[in-house]
Design an enzyme around this catalytic site. Structure first.
Site, PDB file in Angstrom:
ATOM      1  CE  LYS A 259      28.693  48.646  41.298  1.00  0.00           C
ATOM      2  NZ  LYS A 259      28.323  47.700  42.417  1.00  0.00           N
TER       3      LYS A 259
HETATM    4  N1  GLU Z   1      31.620  43.912  47.123  1.00  0.00           N
HETATM    5  C1  GLU Z   1      32.567  45.240  46.802  1.00  0.00           C
HETATM    6  C2  GLU Z   1      32.590  45.890  45.519  1.00  0.00           C
HETATM    7  O1  GLU Z   1      31.801  45.245  44.785  1.00  0.00           O
HETATM    8  C3  GLU Z   1      34.195  44.459  46.808  1.00  0.00           C
HETATM    9  C4  GLU Z   1      34.682  44.129  48.074  1.00  0.00           C
HETATM   10  C5  GLU Z   1      35.914  43.653  48.345  1.00  0.00           C
HETATM   11  O2  GLU Z   1      36.512  43.228  47.293  1.00  0.00           O
HETATM   12  O3  GLU Z   1      36.431  43.583  49.524  1.00  0.00           O
HETATM   13  O4  GLU Z   1      32.819  46.737  45.505  1.00  0.00           O
END
Ligand code: GLU
Ligand code: ZN
Length: 327
Positions: A259
C-alpha cells in the site's frame, strides 16, 4: 435469520476494500476480475467497506476507495452510498450482526476464551512459524468452556475458534482443488477480542452470508483465510460460497505491491491525469483477454472473457506504466 437474502441463488459478487492505505493497481485488477465474473453471469455486485481494524483506517480512505472504483467505471447494486436490503455496508456499523454470530458459536462451544498474550503463544508454540501466519496456537486455553468467560472479569481475553484436525477442501475458481489443514495453519484462530472488537475472519463470513454473496473473488494472499472461513460457515449452518483467488501484482523485482507504493496507487494515477480507460485496457491485456491494449470500460468486456481465464502467475506491473496511461 439463517437464510441469506438470495433465495433465487443469483450470482452475487462483492468488492470489499479496506480503507487503510489507498487502493493500488493490484486491487484494480482483482476487482475487474471479480466484477466481470458477477456481471457476465447477469449477477449482482455489492460494495462493502472493511474498516474493522480502526488502528489502520485512514481518514478519507473510504471516500477515496469509492472514488477510485467509480473512476475506473465499476458499479454496484448495493453499497454504502446507496444502501440496500442487507445494509449497512460498512463493517464498523455491523457490530450487532457479528455479536449474534459469536453468540451462536459460543452456544455450540465452537469458541473458548483465551487469555494468552502474543508472547506466550510464541513461546509455547511447538511448531515453527508458518511464515506470515505466525506460530501455531498451542491450545493452552482450549479446555475452557464458553461460560468460563464470566469468571475472567477484568482480564483481557480473545475468543478463539476450535480447529479440527481435518483437511478442508474447496474447488477454487482459478486455482483448482485446494486442500488445507487449518489446525496446522495457525491452529485455533481468533474471531473476536472481548470488549475490543470482532476479527476479519468472523466479520467477512457474517457479511457475505447476510448479503447473499455466492462468489468470493479476492487476492491470492487470502488463501490461508479461506479454510477458517469455510469452518465458520459450517458451524453457523450457512451455505459456503464459491471462492476464487487471483494471483497478485508484483513490481519489476517480484515484490508484492504494498500500500506504500505511492506511484502505483489509483489515487496517484487519477491525480496525475491517467486515462482510466487505458488502465482497464492494460489490466484486461494483463489477463490475456486481448493481445493489444484496448482503452475500455469494465462493461466493454462483458461476454468476452471465459470463466477462469486468468494467468496463473503474478502480474508484473510494467515499469513504463505512466507513459502508457497518460495521453
Ligand atoms: N478487505 C480485504 C482486503 O482489502 C479483502 C477481504 C476479502 O476479500 O475477503 O484485503
Ligand atoms: Zn490461550
Amino acid at each position: 435469520m439463517n437464510l441469506p437474502d438470495n433465495p433465487e441463488r443469483t450470482v452475487v459478487g462483492r468488492l470489499a476494500p479496506s480503507p487503510t492505505g489507498g487502493l493500488h493497481l493490484g486491487h484494480a485488477r482483482t476487482f475487474l476480475i471479480a466484477w466481470l465474473a458477477a456481471r457476465q453471469a447477469g449477477g449482482r455486485m455489492i460494495l462493502r467497506i472493511e474498516d474493522l481494524d480502526a488502528s489502520r483506517v485512514r481518514p478519507g480512505a473510504r471516500e477515496g476507495a469509492v472514488a477510485d472504483l467509480r473512476w475506473l467505471g465499476f458499479d454496484w447494486d448495493h453499497g454504502p452510498d446507496g444502501g440496500g436490503p442487507a445494509g449497512p455496508y460498512v463493517q464498523s456499523e455491523r457490530t450487532s450482526f457479528y455479536d449474534r454470530a459469536l453468540d451462536q458459536l459460543k452456544a455450540g462451544e465452537w469458541v473458548y476464551p483465551c487469555t494468552c498474550t502474543r508472547a506466550e503463544v510464541a513461546r509455547a508454540a511447538s511448531a515453527p512459524h508458518a511464515d506470515e501466519e505466525g506460530p501455531v496456537y498451542p491450545g493452552t486455553c482450549a479446555s475452557r468452556r464458553a461460560a468460563d468467560a464470566l469468571a475472567l472479569t477484568g482480564r483481557p481475553f480473545a475468543w478463539r475458534s476450535r480447529t479440527p484436525a481435518e483437511t478442508i477442501v474447496w474447488n477454487d475458481l482459478f486455482q483448482g482443488r485446494i486442500e488445507v489443514s487449518p489446525d496446522r495453519l495457525g491452529g485455533d484462530f481468533i474471531v473476536a477480542r472481548h470488549a475490543v472488537g470482532h476479527a476479519y475472519q468472523l466479520a467477512v463470513v457474517v457479511d457475505d452470508h447476510a448479503m447473499g454473496v455466492t462468489q468470493v473473488i479476492r487476492g491470492l494472499d487470502l488463501i490461508p483465510s479461506t479454510p477458517r472461513q469455510i469452518l465458520l460457515y459450517r458451524r453457523l449452518g450457512w451455505s459456503v460460497p464459491d471462492f476464487g483467488h487471483v494471483p497478485l501484482a508484483v513490481d519489476g523485482e517480484g515484490r508484492r505491491l504494498a500500500k506504500r507504493s505511492e506511484s502505483l496507487k489509483l489515487e496517484t494515477l487519477r491525480a496525475a491525469g491517467a486515462d482510466p480507460r487505458g488502465l482497464i485496457g492494460l489490466l484486461a491485456q494483463s489477463c490475456g483477454w486481448s493481445s493489444v491494449l484496448e482503452p475500455s470500460r469494465p462493461g466493454d468486456w462483458i461476454g468476452r472473457v471465459g470463466p477462469g481465464a486468468i494467468p496463473g502467475e503474478p502480474w508484473v506491473v510494467p515499469h513504463d506504466l505512466m507513459t502508457r496511461l497518460i495521453i
